[in-house]
Design a protein around this motif. Sequence first.
Motif, PDB file in Angstrom:
ATOM      1  N   PHE A  81      15.552  16.802 -34.692  1.00 29.77           N
ATOM      2  CA  PHE A  81      15.107  15.665 -33.887  1.00 29.77           C
ATOM      3  C   PHE A  81      14.681  16.170 -32.518  1.00 29.77           C
ATOM      4  CE2 PHE A  81      19.644  16.109 -33.436  1.00 29.77           C
ATOM      5  CZ  PHE A  81      19.991  15.734 -32.143  1.00 29.77           C
ATOM      6  N   GLY A  82      13.970  15.329 -31.768  1.00 31.30           N
ATOM      7  CA  GLY A  82      13.362  15.800 -30.539  1.00 31.30           C
ATOM      8  C   GLY A  82      12.368  16.916 -30.813  1.00 31.30           C
ATOM      9  N   TRP A  83      11.820  16.958 -32.017  1.00 34.99           N
ATOM     10  CA  TRP A  83      11.010  18.084 -32.498  1.00 34.99           C
ATOM     11  C   TRP A  83       9.654  18.141 -31.805  1.00 34.99           C
ATOM     12  CZ3 TRP A  83      11.683  21.990 -36.260  1.00 34.99           C
ATOM     13  CH2 TRP A  83      10.534  22.619 -36.709  1.00 34.99           C
ATOM     14  N   GLN A  84       9.396  19.253 -31.126  1.00 32.18           N
ATOM     15  CA  GLN A  84       8.068  19.573 -30.616  1.00 32.18           C
ATOM     16  C   GLN A  84       7.386  20.564 -31.568  1.00 32.18           C
ATOM     17  OE1 GLN A  84       7.713  17.785 -27.588  1.00 32.18           O
ATOM     18  NE2 GLN A  84       9.793  17.186 -28.172  1.00 32.18           N
ATOM     19  N   ASP A  85       8.119  21.609 -31.935  1.00 32.88           N
ATOM     20  CA  ASP A  85       7.701  22.612 -32.911  1.00 32.88           C
ATOM     21  C   ASP A  85       8.943  23.410 -33.291  1.00 32.88           C
ATOM     22  OD1 ASP A  85       8.132  24.551 -30.837  1.00 32.88           O
ATOM     23  OD2 ASP A  85       6.084  24.248 -30.135  1.00 32.88           O
ATOM     24  N   GLU A  86       8.740  24.474 -34.087  1.00 34.15           N
ATOM     25  CA  GLU A  86       9.898  25.240 -34.557  1.00 34.15           C
ATOM     26  C   GLU A  86      10.616  26.000 -33.447  1.00 34.15           C
ATOM     27  OE1 GLU A  86       6.257  27.862 -35.220  1.00 34.15           O
ATOM     28  OE2 GLU A  86       6.804  25.750 -35.465  1.00 34.15           O
ATOM     29  N   ARG A  87      10.010  26.083 -32.266  1.00 33.58           N
ATOM     30  CA  ARG A  87      10.632  26.773 -31.139  1.00 33.58           C
ATOM     31  C   ARG A  87      11.226  25.831 -30.110  1.00 33.58           C
ATOM     32  NH1 ARG A  87       9.255  32.001 -30.000  1.00 33.58           N
ATOM     33  NH2 ARG A  87       9.062  31.534 -27.776  1.00 33.58           N
ATOM     34  N   ASN A  88      11.057  24.519 -30.311  1.00 25.92           N
ATOM     35  CA  ASN A  88      11.533  23.523 -29.339  1.00 25.92           C
ATOM     36  C   ASN A  88      12.003  22.270 -30.071  1.00 25.92           C
ATOM     37  OD1 ASN A  88      10.620  24.634 -26.476  1.00 25.92           O
ATOM     38  ND2 ASN A  88       8.929  25.020 -27.908  1.00 25.92           N
ATOM     39  N   HIS A  89      13.330  22.078 -30.123  1.00 23.10           N
ATOM     40  CA  HIS A  89      13.888  20.946 -30.861  1.00 23.10           C
ATOM     41  C   HIS A  89      15.412  21.006 -30.807  1.00 23.10           C
ATOM     42  CE1 HIS A  89      13.737  24.357 -33.701  1.00 23.10           C
ATOM     43  NE2 HIS A  89      14.912  23.878 -34.099  1.00 23.10           N
ATOM     44  N   TYR A  90      16.028  19.962 -31.345  1.00 19.30           N
ATOM     45  CA  TYR A  90      17.432  20.000 -31.712  1.00 19.30           C
ATOM     46  C   TYR A  90      17.497  20.096 -33.237  1.00 19.30           C
ATOM     47  CZ  TYR A  90      17.923  17.615 -27.159  1.00 19.30           C
ATOM     48  OH  TYR A  90      17.849  17.261 -25.837  1.00 19.30           O
ATOM     49  N   ARG A  91      18.502  20.837 -33.753  1.00 19.39           N
ATOM     50  CA  ARG A  91      18.680  20.840 -35.199  1.00 19.39           C
ATOM     51  C   ARG A  91      20.167  20.789 -35.550  1.00 19.39           C
ATOM     52  NH1 ARG A  91      16.841  26.113 -34.335  1.00 19.39           N
ATOM     53  NH2 ARG A  91      18.163  27.819 -35.057  1.00 19.39           N
ATOM     54  N   LEU A  92      20.452  19.862 -36.427  1.00 20.82           N
ATOM     55  CA  LEU A  92      21.789  19.689 -36.980  1.00 20.82           C
ATOM     56  C   LEU A  92      21.782  20.332 -38.354  1.00 20.82           C
ATOM     57  CD1 LEU A  92      24.629  18.344 -37.068  1.00 20.82           C
ATOM     58  CD2 LEU A  92      23.484  16.276 -37.936  1.00 20.82           C
ATOM     59  N   GLY A  93      22.601  21.363 -38.541  1.00 19.77           N
ATOM     60  CA  GLY A  93      22.615  22.086 -39.806  1.00 19.77           C
ATOM     61  C   GLY A  93      23.996  22.145 -40.416  1.00 19.77           C
ATOM     62  N   TRP A  94      24.018  22.363 -41.732  1.00 21.40           N
ATOM     63  CA  TRP A  94      25.282  22.433 -42.450  1.00 21.40           C
ATOM     64  C   TRP A  94      25.145  23.403 -43.598  1.00 21.40           C
ATOM     65  CZ3 TRP A  94      28.203  17.570 -44.697  1.00 21.40           C
ATOM     66  CH2 TRP A  94      29.579  17.849 -44.732  1.00 21.40           C
ATOM     67  N   GLU A  95      26.116  24.312 -43.756  1.00 24.69           N
ATOM     68  CA  GLU A  95      26.084  25.288 -44.829  1.00 24.69           C
ATOM     69  C   GLU A  95      27.440  25.372 -45.513  1.00 24.69           C
ATOM     70  OE1 GLU A  95      26.922  29.125 -44.282  1.00 24.69           O
ATOM     71  OE2 GLU A  95      28.183  28.634 -42.585  1.00 24.69           O
ATOM     72  N   GLN A  96      27.426  25.930 -46.723  1.00 24.68           N
ATOM     73  CA  GLN A  96      28.648  26.059 -47.511  1.00 24.68           C
ATOM     74  C   GLN A  96      29.167  27.489 -47.500  1.00 24.68           C
ATOM     75  OE1 GLN A  96      28.477  25.907 -51.865  1.00 24.68           O
ATOM     76  NE2 GLN A  96      29.937  24.199 -51.846  1.00 24.68           N
ATOM     77  N   GLY A  97      28.335  28.414 -47.000  1.00 25.87           N
ATOM     78  CA  GLY A  97      28.712  29.816 -47.004  1.00 25.87           C
ATOM     79  C   GLY A  97      29.656  30.157 -45.872  1.00 25.87           C
TER      80      GLY A  97
END
Length: 235
Positions: free
Chosen positions: A96-112
């Motif tokens: 969200f707040g995405w401008q491009d792949e170098r400027n944004h917020y990202r909420l991530g989740w992994e199982q590893g």
Amino acid sequence: MLKSIKSLSFLSLFLIFTDAQANIIVDTSLWTLAESPARGGSQGITSANGNQAIQNNNANGALISDFIFDGDFVFSGFMTPTSDLFDDDDILGVVFGWQDERNHYRLGWEQGGLNDRGDRADGRYAVSSGMFLVKEVDGVSSTLFEQELFWQDDVNYRFSVARAGEQISFSLGGVEQSFIDNNFTRGHVGFYTESQTARFASLTGSSTSAQIPEPDTLALLGLVLLGVAVRKSRR
């Protein structure tokens, strides 16, 4: 009578556009495929039935909205790490707040496990494990939140990301967090995966920002409503 007709038309317009301001039509068939923010690559995430997105490949990619939230908003739905085609333990998430792949917020989740987040070799990206929230500014990341909590296969997890004034927040898997941050008060939303299959569904968005229609559209709608009101008054 004419005065009351004009008042009716204005009231109808007000109600229509107030509703449009509150609720966003989420149609992922209009969204755009983009590079995954950490690993790169733009494979696989596709629209499904308009209000869903699916990643059926064990691959990296992002899918970015056609609309922009400007100011306060809420974007929510369900994310599901799937295992029917591949049984993996990597990352799915929301941007969200995405401008491009170098400027944004990202909420991530992994199982590893620790450091299994696909960070690029140049070390620009913060290393996180489990659930995390990252702020990416000009390709340099900072971790706002991190917890060693891991998802389970084929479980539908409710998510929500939001902004209210200077505060951003998220809710996912029973975790709720908020932060004061003004880096990206305007931007797109979307999804991303890194070597993980996933499904995103039941998507809704709302915003208090003004969504003003084009002047020609506003004038045309006004004339239509006025015509309807005139016909009703003559009956």
